[in-house]
Motif scaffolding. Structure first.
Motif, PDB file in Angstrom:
ATOM      1  N   ARG A 112       0.852  -1.177   0.000  1.00 38.45           N
ATOM      2  CA  ARG A 112       0.000   0.000   0.000  1.00 38.45           C
ATOM      3  C   ARG A 112       0.892   1.233   0.000  1.00 38.45           C
ATOM      4  O   ARG A 112       1.821   1.323   0.794  1.00 38.45           O
ATOM      5  N   GLY A 113       0.601   2.154  -0.922  1.00 39.52           N
ATOM      6  CA  GLY A 113       1.377   3.377  -1.009  1.00 39.52           C
ATOM      7  C   GLY A 113       0.491   4.601  -0.921  1.00 39.52           C
ATOM      8  O   GLY A 113      -0.628   4.599  -1.438  1.00 39.52           O
ATOM      9  N   PHE A 114       1.006   5.617  -0.245  1.00 41.42           N
ATOM     10  CA  PHE A 114       0.334   6.919  -0.140  1.00 41.42           C
ATOM     11  C   PHE A 114       1.351   7.936  -0.631  1.00 41.42           C
ATOM     12  O   PHE A 114       2.383   8.143   0.014  1.00 41.42           O
ATOM     13  N   GLU A 115       1.078   8.530  -1.787  1.00 44.21           N
ATOM     14  CA  GLU A 115       2.085   9.343  -2.462  1.00 44.21           C
ATOM     15  C   GLU A 115       1.516  10.710  -2.827  1.00 44.21           C
ATOM     16  O   GLU A 115       0.370  10.814  -3.237  1.00 44.21           O
ATOM     17  N   ILE A 116       2.348  11.726  -2.651  1.00 45.85           N
ATOM     18  CA  ILE A 116       2.012  13.084  -3.066  1.00 45.85           C
ATOM     19  C   ILE A 116       3.131  13.561  -3.978  1.00 45.85           C
ATOM     20  O   ILE A 116       4.314  13.389  -3.661  1.00 45.85           O
ATOM     21  N   SER A 117       2.770  14.128  -5.122  1.00 51.10           N
ATOM     22  CA  SER A 117       3.791  14.636  -6.043  1.00 51.10           C
ATOM     23  C   SER A 117       3.393  16.009  -6.555  1.00 51.10           C
ATOM     24  O   SER A 117       2.215  16.326  -6.668  1.00 51.10           O
ATOM     25  N   LEU A 118       4.425  16.792  -6.836  1.00 50.00           N
ATOM     26  CA  LEU A 118       4.253  18.114  -7.434  1.00 50.00           C
ATOM     27  C   LEU A 118       5.289  18.291  -8.521  1.00 50.00           C
ATOM     28  O   LEU A 118       6.428  17.840  -8.372  1.00 50.00           O
ATOM     29  N   PRO A 119       4.926  18.948  -9.611  1.00 47.28           N
ATOM     30  CA  PRO A 119       5.933  19.200 -10.652  1.00 47.28           C
ATOM     31  C   PRO A 119       7.091  20.001 -10.063  1.00 47.28           C
ATOM     32  O   PRO A 119       6.892  20.886  -9.231  1.00 47.28           O
ATOM     33  N   ALA A 120       8.293  19.664 -10.486  1.00 49.97           N
ATOM     34  CA  ALA A 120       9.472  20.402 -10.028  1.00 49.97           C
ATOM     35  C   ALA A 120       9.617  21.675 -10.849  1.00 49.97           C
ATOM     36  O   ALA A 120       9.380  21.680 -12.056  1.00 49.97           O
ATOM     37  N   ASP A 121       9.995  22.735 -10.195  1.00 51.20           N
ATOM     38  CA  ASP A 121      10.226  24.015 -10.849  1.00 51.20           C
ATOM     39  C   ASP A 121      11.718  24.306 -10.774  1.00 51.20           C
ATOM     40  O   ASP A 121      12.234  24.634  -9.709  1.00 51.20           O
ATOM     41  N   GLU A 122      12.417  24.168 -11.889  1.00 53.35           N
ATOM     42  CA  GLU A 122      13.860  24.370 -11.904  1.00 53.35           C
ATOM     43  C   GLU A 122      14.253  25.811 -11.607  1.00 53.35           C
ATOM     44  O   GLU A 122      15.407  26.089 -11.315  1.00 53.35           O
ATOM     45  N   ASN A 123      13.312  26.735 -11.638  1.00 53.03           N
ATOM     46  CA  ASN A 123      13.596  28.138 -11.339  1.00 53.03           C
ATOM     47  C   ASN A 123      13.372  28.487  -9.870  1.00 53.03           C
ATOM     48  O   ASN A 123      13.679  29.593  -9.447  1.00 53.03           O
ATOM     49  N   ASP A 124      12.832  27.547  -9.096  1.00 61.24           N
ATOM     50  CA  ASP A 124      12.595  27.776  -7.677  1.00 61.24           C
ATOM     51  C   ASP A 124      13.793  27.233  -6.899  1.00 61.24           C
ATOM     52  O   ASP A 124      13.842  26.072  -6.517  1.00 61.24           O
ATOM     53  N   PHE A 125      14.780  28.101  -6.664  1.00 66.01           N
ATOM     54  CA  PHE A 125      16.040  27.667  -6.077  1.00 66.01           C
ATOM     55  C   PHE A 125      15.890  27.227  -4.624  1.00 66.01           C
ATOM     56  O   PHE A 125      16.592  26.332  -4.188  1.00 66.01           O
ATOM     57  N   GLU A 126      14.952  27.823  -3.888  1.00 68.79           N
ATOM     58  CA  GLU A 126      14.732  27.387  -2.511  1.00 68.79           C
ATOM     59  C   GLU A 126      14.207  25.958  -2.474  1.00 68.79           C
ATOM     60  O   GLU A 126      14.631  25.146  -1.655  1.00 68.79           O
ATOM     61  N   SER A 127      13.271  25.653  -3.347  1.00 71.14           N
ATOM     62  CA  SER A 127      12.731  24.299  -3.419  1.00 71.14           C
ATOM     63  C   SER A 127      13.815  23.304  -3.818  1.00 71.14           C
ATOM     64  O   SER A 127      13.956  22.247  -3.209  1.00 71.14           O
ATOM     65  N   LEU A 128      14.579  23.638  -4.840  1.00 70.56           N
ATOM     66  CA  LEU A 128      15.649  22.744  -5.277  1.00 70.56           C
ATOM     67  C   LEU A 128      16.676  22.531  -4.178  1.00 70.56           C
ATOM     68  O   LEU A 128      17.167  21.419  -3.983  1.00 70.56           O
ATOM     69  N   ALA A 129      16.999  23.597  -3.439  1.00 69.45           N
ATOM     70  CA  ALA A 129      17.943  23.469  -2.333  1.00 69.45           C
ATOM     71  C   ALA A 129      17.376  22.577  -1.240  1.00 69.45           C
ATOM     72  O   ALA A 129      18.096  21.774  -0.637  1.00 69.45           O
ATOM     73  N   SER A 130      16.084  22.681  -0.992  1.00 67.99           N
ATOM     74  CA  SER A 130      15.443  21.844   0.014  1.00 67.99           C
ATOM     75  C   SER A 130      15.548  20.375  -0.360  1.00 67.99           C
ATOM     76  O   SER A 130      15.774  19.521   0.491  1.00 67.99           O
ATOM     77  N   TYR A 131      15.378  20.069  -1.626  1.00 69.15           N
ATOM     78  CA  TYR A 131      15.458  18.679  -2.072  1.00 69.15           C
ATOM     79  C   TYR A 131      16.897  18.213  -2.262  1.00 69.15           C
ATOM     80  O   TYR A 131      17.161  17.063  -2.533  1.00 69.15           O
ATOM     81  N   ALA A 132      17.860  19.116  -2.128  1.00 67.05           N
ATOM     82  CA  ALA A 132      19.273  18.731  -2.211  1.00 67.05           C
ATOM     83  C   ALA A 132      19.785  18.234  -0.858  1.00 67.05           C
ATOM     84  O   ALA A 132      20.795  17.558  -0.797  1.00 67.05           O
ATOM     85  N   GLU A 133      19.067  18.569   0.230  1.00 69.65           N
ATOM     86  CA  GLU A 133      19.480  18.111   1.557  1.00 69.65           C
ATOM     87  C   GLU A 133      19.334  16.597   1.639  1.00 69.65           C
ATOM     88  O   GLU A 133      18.359  16.030   1.155  1.00 69.65           O
ATOM     89  N   ARG A 134      20.306  15.939   2.264  1.00 64.78           N
ATOM     90  CA  ARG A 134      20.268  14.483   2.400  1.00 64.78           C
ATOM     91  C   ARG A 134      20.137  14.096   3.856  1.00 64.78           C
ATOM     92  O   ARG A 134      20.943  14.483   4.664  1.00 64.78           O
ATOM     93  N   LYS A 135      19.102  13.332   4.158  1.00 68.30           N
ATOM     94  CA  LYS A 135      18.889  12.866   5.532  1.00 68.30           C
ATOM     95  C   LYS A 135      18.627  11.357   5.522  1.00 68.30           C
ATOM     96  O   LYS A 135      17.736  10.878   6.209  1.00 68.30           O
TER      97      LYS A 135
END
Length: 136
Positions: A112-135
């Motif tokens: 069973r999967g519960f998934e949320i997705s949003l298109p990536a915006d290559e111009n949104d540098f804050e969002s891209l930086a957030s997804y660059a963090e590795r945990k």
């Protein structure tokens, strides 16, 4: 395999080219509850199989980068970005979307999967930086 190993193996598989991905990784009684920018959809095994058939017709490769991959018993939570190379432009990899998912693993397969997705915006540098963090 642990639940985390199952989920990780799925995302590391060649889902853009391997017609056996669904039978290898998904439980026959699986459900995927997916909310995207297009709305909500509930997919069963056959519908997931059809989805990946369409994926193989559109992409040469898919790659996932994770910021989070957390296991708690049979549940695995992921936060990741999806990259792809289309059949029309196989030399260029593009960012397709950001995902958060919770997977339940049963009998060594995605159940069973519960998934949320949003298109990536290559111009949104804050969002891209957030997804660059590795945990992981």
């Amino acid at each position: 395999m642990s639940a985390k190993e199952v989920v990780k193996a799925f995302y590391e598989s060649d889902m853009a080219n391997d017609a056996n991905v669904v039978s290898e990784f998904f439980h026959k009684d699986c459900e995927l509850h997916w909310t995207s920018s297009q709305g909500f959809v509930l997919l069963n095994y056959k519908e997931i199989k059809d989805f990946f058939k369409g994926t193989r017709q559109s992409y040469n490769s898919l790659r996932f980068e994770f910021t989070h991959l957390i296991e708690s018993n049979e549940f695995v939570t992921t936060r990741h970005t999806l990259f792809g190379k289309t059949i029309e432009n196989p030399e260029s990899e593009v960012i397709l979307a950001h995902f958060s998912a919770i997977w339940e693993v049963k009998d060594g397969k995605l159940y069973r999967g519960f998934e949320i997705s949003l298109p990536a915006d290559e111009n949104d540098f804050e969002s891209l930086a957030s997804y660059a963090e590795r945990k992981i």
